[in-house]
Design an enzyme around this catalytic site. Structure first.
Site, PDB file in Angstrom:
ATOM      1  N   MET A 162       0.841  -1.207   0.000  1.00  0.00           N
ATOM      2  CA  MET A 162       0.000   0.000   0.000  1.00  0.00           C
ATOM      3  C   MET A 162       0.873   1.252   0.000  1.00  0.00           C
ATOM      4  O   MET A 162       1.976   1.262   0.516  1.00  0.00           O
ATOM      5  CB  MET A 162      -0.905  -0.001   1.228  1.00  0.00           C
ATOM      6  CG  MET A 162      -1.962  -1.081   1.184  1.00  0.00           C
ATOM      7  SD  MET A 162      -3.263  -0.733   0.002  1.00  0.00           S
ATOM      8  CE  MET A 162      -4.200   0.498   0.908  1.00  0.00           C
ATOM      9  N   CYS A 163       0.329   2.277  -0.564  1.00  0.00           N
ATOM     10  CA  CYS A 163       1.065   3.525  -0.706  1.00  0.00           C
ATOM     11  C   CYS A 163       0.465   4.553   0.248  1.00  0.00           C
ATOM     12  O   CYS A 163      -0.478   4.273   0.963  1.00  0.00           O
ATOM     13  CB  CYS A 163       0.941   4.025  -2.135  1.00  0.00           C
ATOM     14  SG  CYS A 163       1.356   2.745  -3.339  1.00  0.00           S
TER      15      CYS A 163
END
Lengths: 258, 258
Positions: free
Chosen positions: A1-2
């Site tokens: 995830m960013c």
């Protein structure tokens, strides 16, 4: 995830404080070591800085931190690669021109079985994120060959976001320089700072800023981030399906799709 | 008038030496104080640095000079504004996506009575240069909706450049990251450096580099500039109507239109 970072303000504002917090999560306090990028609108122009290395070690990130760029709309992103190798071409935010405006987009999440029709805007890199951005612009362009107000665009934007969200996780920030749009699929937080301003303490670095000294009483600055960046302020945690539209720091529309 | 800088190389090469020379012309040894920009291809990705201030005083230019970015294709520009106010949005080079590739363009000159048809790609700023770039891409897209080789594109490119040249002064550099194209309407110079390499002395700053120490015997690096950047090497001065196409530092096609 960013991790995502967005800002909408009624005066050109530097995002140094929030950017410093976010950059720590790029390899130091967080695992997002696969690149970072930040785009600053300056009038109709757009400055884009990116680096496919950990933000906490990036020379370009150091320059952006020291060079106080003031802007009304900012979109930033740090990347933890899932789809698409670590490379400049796969680094958010992505930019395309539509209606004679620079549109800018960053995405946190991952889409499964996402194969949009080939049309005008095409991804240069390999990410599902850039493919979604191109598909979104192709839809907008097809529905609205000429410029319309954000309010008229909203139903179309929400339709598209709902489609992407059904295919996985789709938290995003989008802007054409006039407004900033957010969509929360799983995780997004927001804070609007206005007078009376107070001190803020970063969660990810030993840095406190007293916004009283940095602002005028009329300033309104909204910051959006995947997770709250400070630990002494009340952030608004967005729910799944919640979307917002900001202009000059103020929320001009918000709602929630089922 | 503005100044152009281009590079095509067969190995990722830093353009520090030439960039240093060019930057002096941005307000110090030359009058081009209205902004500068430089784009570096990194694989399919593109890094774009710009600033609407004199390059000799720009913080971003200092960072670019100290941070040795290596690239196979570079396009740079310093601006002496004629059409369009001094602003980021009017700063070259300009970038658009076509065929899933980032296309980059810089122009030196001025066009009169240039009012291209409104089509897909539209200028964000006010310059005749960006309008010409958008018109050029609209023509290419209309003739070739899908990707073709540069060689097939060339006749169309030359037609377009001839049209623009008939409307004023049109020296330009164009790239999609695979190749670098140049068109000379009034002023363009070029040098190809290969083994045996020797020392080079900048005209605009007290800087000498010995390329022998910086290269391997197989390196081929072509630099294009409005005027020769060094005073101890033989530059090839292009004639009016002369065009060139470069791939990996080597000239793959060249000619002259009437």
């Amino acid at each position: 995830m960013c991790e995502l970072l967005g800002m909408s303000a009624n005066v050109p504002t530097d995002i140094h404080f929030s950017f410093t917090g976010l950059m720590q999560r790029g390899g130091r306090t967080g695992p997002h070591k696969d690149g970072w990028g930040i785009a600053f609108y300056e009038g109709r122009g757009l400055r884009l800085f990116q680096d496919p290395v950990a933000s906490c070690e990036s020379e370009v990130a150091k320059m952006v931190q020291h060079y106080l760029i003031k802007s009304n709309v900012v979109i930033g992103h740090i990347r933890h690669a899932n789809v698409g190798k670590v490379a400049l071409v796969n680094t958010h935010p992505f930019v395309r021109e539509l209606w004679g405006q620079h549109w800018c987009f960053a995405h946190n999440g991952q889409l499964a079985d996402f194969e949009p029709a080939r049309s005008f805007y095409r991804p240069v890199g390999d990410t599902d994120s850039e493919a979604a951005f191109c598909d979104l612009l192709n839809r907008i362009r097809s529905d609205f060959p000429e410029r319309v107000a954000a309010e008229d665009l909203l139903p179309h934007l929400l339709d598209a976001c709902s489609t992407y969200r059904a295919k996985g996780v789709f938290n995003c920030l989008l802007s054409n320089g006039e407004w900033l749009f957010s969509f929360c699929s799983t995780k997004l937080a927001q804070i609007t700072r206005r007078a009376p301003f107070g001190p803020a303490q970063l969660k990810d670095a030993e840095l406190t800023v007293d916004f009283t000294a940095e602002t005028t009483p009329n300033d309104v600055v909204t910051v959006l981030a995947t997770e709250p960046l400070t630990d002494n302020e009340q952030w608004d945690i967005h729910q799944s399906g919640e979307w917002t539209l900001w202009r000059l720091g103020e929320c001009v529309a918000r709602g929630q799709v089922a």
